[in-house]
Write a protein that holds these residues in place. Structure first.
Motif, mmCIF file in Angstrom:
data_model
loop_
_atom_site.group_PDB
_atom_site.id
_atom_site.type_symbol
_atom_site.label_atom_id
_atom_site.label_comp_id
_atom_site.label_asym_id
_atom_site.label_seq_id
_atom_site.Cartn_x
_atom_site.Cartn_y
_atom_site.Cartn_z
ATOM 1 N N VAL A 76 12.760 -5.928 3.636
ATOM 2 C CA VAL A 76 13.187 -5.830 5.034
ATOM 3 C C VAL A 76 14.059 -4.597 5.237
ATOM 4 O O VAL A 76 13.888 -3.846 6.214
ATOM 5 C CB VAL A 76 13.924 -7.113 5.455
ATOM 6 N N ARG A 77 14.989 -4.356 4.324
ATOM 7 C CA ARG A 77 15.861 -3.175 4.454
ATOM 8 C C ARG A 77 15.053 -1.886 4.383
ATOM 9 O O ARG A 77 15.229 -0.978 5.213
ATOM 10 C CB ARG A 77 16.930 -3.196 3.360
ATOM 11 N N ASN A 78 14.166 -1.797 3.403
ATOM 12 C CA ASN A 78 13.382 -0.570 3.243
ATOM 13 C C ASN A 78 12.398 -0.374 4.399
ATOM 14 O O ASN A 78 12.169 0.758 4.845
ATOM 15 C CB ASN A 78 12.625 -0.603 1.917
ATOM 16 N N LYS A 79 11.833 -1.470 4.885
ATOM 17 C CA LYS A 79 10.877 -1.349 5.989
ATOM 18 C C LYS A 79 11.573 -0.899 7.265
ATOM 19 O O LYS A 79 11.026 -0.078 8.026
ATOM 20 C CB LYS A 79 10.188 -2.698 6.223
ATOM 21 N N LEU A 80 12.771 -1.403 7.517
ATOM 22 C CA LEU A 80 13.509 -0.970 8.701
ATOM 23 C C LEU A 80 13.849 0.513 8.620
ATOM 24 O O LEU A 80 13.831 1.218 9.639
ATOM 25 C CB LEU A 80 14.781 -1.803 8.855
ATOM 26 N N LYS A 81 14.149 0.998 7.422
ATOM 27 C CA LYS A 81 14.407 2.430 7.264
ATOM 28 C C LYS A 81 13.161 3.249 7.581
ATOM 29 O O LYS A 81 13.244 4.307 8.219
ATOM 30 C CB LYS A 81 14.873 2.718 5.838
ATOM 31 N N VAL A 101 10.639 2.362 9.557
ATOM 32 C CA VAL A 101 10.293 2.265 10.975
ATOM 33 C C VAL A 101 11.266 3.057 11.841
ATOM 34 O O VAL A 101 10.856 3.784 12.754
ATOM 35 C CB VAL A 101 10.255 0.788 11.411
ATOM 36 N N LEU A 102 12.567 2.937 11.551
ATOM 37 C CA LEU A 102 13.578 3.581 12.392
ATOM 38 C C LEU A 102 13.807 5.045 12.029
ATOM 39 O O LEU A 102 14.248 5.829 12.879
ATOM 40 C CB LEU A 102 14.896 2.807 12.292
ATOM 41 N N PHE A 103 13.515 5.413 10.782
ATOM 42 C CA PHE A 103 13.696 6.808 10.344
ATOM 43 C C PHE A 103 12.462 7.259 9.558
ATOM 44 O O PHE A 103 12.537 7.497 8.343
ATOM 45 C CB PHE A 103 14.958 6.942 9.484
ATOM 46 N N PRO A 104 11.318 7.363 10.218
ATOM 47 C CA PRO A 104 10.088 7.718 9.483
ATOM 48 C C PRO A 104 10.115 9.128 8.916
ATOM 49 O O PRO A 104 9.396 9.413 7.952
ATOM 50 C CB PRO A 104 8.995 7.566 10.550
ATOM 51 N N PHE A 105 10.935 10.006 9.485
ATOM 52 C CA PHE A 105 10.987 11.381 8.989
ATOM 53 C C PHE A 105 11.666 11.470 7.625
ATOM 54 O O PHE A 105 11.491 12.461 6.911
ATOM 55 C CB PHE A 105 11.728 12.267 9.994
ATOM 56 N N LEU A 106 12.449 10.451 7.269
ATOM 57 C CA LEU A 106 13.143 10.454 5.986
ATOM 58 C C LEU A 106 12.337 9.788 4.880
ATOM 59 O O LEU A 106 12.779 9.766 3.731
ATOM 60 C CB LEU A 106 14.498 9.742 6.121
ATOM 61 N N HIS A 107 11.179 9.252 5.221
ATOM 62 C CA HIS A 107 10.350 8.582 4.218
ATOM 63 C C HIS A 107 9.592 9.637 3.418
ATOM 64 O O HIS A 107 8.710 10.326 3.939
ATOM 65 C CB HIS A 107 9.374 7.628 4.901
ATOM 66 N N ARG A 108 9.923 9.757 2.144
ATOM 67 C CA ARG A 108 9.326 10.782 1.290
ATOM 68 C C ARG A 108 8.159 10.269 0.463
ATOM 69 O O ARG A 108 7.481 11.054 -0.191
ATOM 70 C CB ARG A 108 10.395 11.355 0.349
ATOM 71 N N GLY A 109 7.928 8.983 0.464
ATOM 72 C CA GLY A 109 6.825 8.439 -0.315
ATOM 73 C C GLY A 109 5.509 8.532 0.437
ATOM 74 O O GLY A 109 5.408 9.108 1.519
ATOM 75 N N HIS A 110 4.471 7.950 -0.158
ATOM 76 C CA HIS A 110 3.154 7.958 0.476
ATOM 77 C C HIS A 110 3.089 6.856 1.532
ATOM 78 O O HIS A 110 3.922 5.947 1.583
ATOM 79 C CB HIS A 110 2.063 7.757 -0.579
#
Length: 269
Positions: free
Chosen positions: A76-81, A83-92
């Motif tokens: 839940v914590r990682n998914k909210l990150k 969704v709310l900050f997709p530009f910071l997601h560095r994975g696939h």
């Protein structure tokens, strides 16, 4: 003068039910058994194929509802990150598969951050309705009827988001993505809406900054998700049409968020 139709004494009466031939009974029993067996086998074949067809289509388009609730706190914590900050997601952004029963299946959300879930959308939707009702209460406009209208308004917004994603898939010649996947992706809209409504309660001017930001983040999340996950099931690929639809999805978030973020008892304003 008249014929006597009654039985004459001493004269044997002819049998009313003549005895049937044993060969006729044998042929009749064999033929009826053969017909019953053939019809039974044919009926079982039809019913079996029909049930397999229905089950395959249900699993194909609706999936297993329990799959979407296999989550934990870390997910839940990682998914909210994401969704709310997709530009910071560095994975696939692709989903992880595993062999199950001789075919590939997607891993549940607890093992894959890119898998859709329904826990966060339902919790976010409920939180949105509560925050919207609290916002009306601060302005002295709260009533049970107003809360009902906000609930219905949220459902309509969720339905519009689902229709938007489904329309994009159908326009590309693919409607095979599970419906609950699309419902889950569309439901993440309310995570950003909760942030915007909460900011409006704490400081009214923050709403004018949070709404554009949440629109951009949700648009980026849906674009990356639709491009890497859902469009992988599209049969035909058209690069220009593909890009136009992605832009349309991103731009459509602005009127939807503005409409849902306008907490009032009216539908339009």
């Amino acid at each position: 003068m008249y014929d006597n139709l009654g039985a004459q004494p001493g004269v044997p009466r002819p049998p009313t039910n003549p005895q049937q031939s044993p060969f006729g009974n044998g042929f009749y029993g064999a033929s009826s058994g053969l017909i019953r067996g053939g019809l039974g086998a044919y009926g079982e074949k039809i019913l079996g194929s029909s049930s397999e067809y229905v089950q395959s289509n249900i699993s194909r388009y609706f999936s297993d509802p329990q799959y979407y609730f296999q989550v934990n706190d870390q997910y839940v914590r990682n998914k909210l990150k994401v969704v709310l900050f997709p530009f910071l997601h560095r994975g696939h952004w692709t989903r992880i598969t595993e062999p199950v029963g001789g075919r590939l299946s997607y891993k549940p959300p607890i093992y894959d951050i890119n898998a859709p879930d329904l826990y966060i959308p339902f919790m976010a939707f409920g939180t949105y309705v509560v925050l919207a009702g609290f916002s009306l209460g601060l302005r002295g406009r709260f009533s049970p009827e107003a809360l009902n209208w906000l609930f219905i308004k949220g459902l309509v917004g969720w339905f519009l988001q689902v229709s938007l994603l489904k329309f994009c898939l159908l326009s590309l010649g693919s409607g095979e993505a599970p419906l609950l996947d699309i419902v889950a992706y569309a439901g993440y809209t309310f995570t950003g809406m909760c942030i915007a409504v909460l900011g409006k309660i704490l400081w009214s001017y923050s709403y004018y900054f949070l709404i554009p930001w949440t629109c951009i983040c949700m648009g980026a999340f849906l674009v990356k998700t639709m491009k890497r996950v859902l469009f992988a099931e599209v049969r035909t690929y058209d690069s220009s049409r593909h890009h136009y639809l992605l832009i349309f999805i991103a731009l459509a978030q602005f009127p939807l968020f503005i409409w849902l973020g306008n907490i009032s008892v009216n539908w339009l304003f």
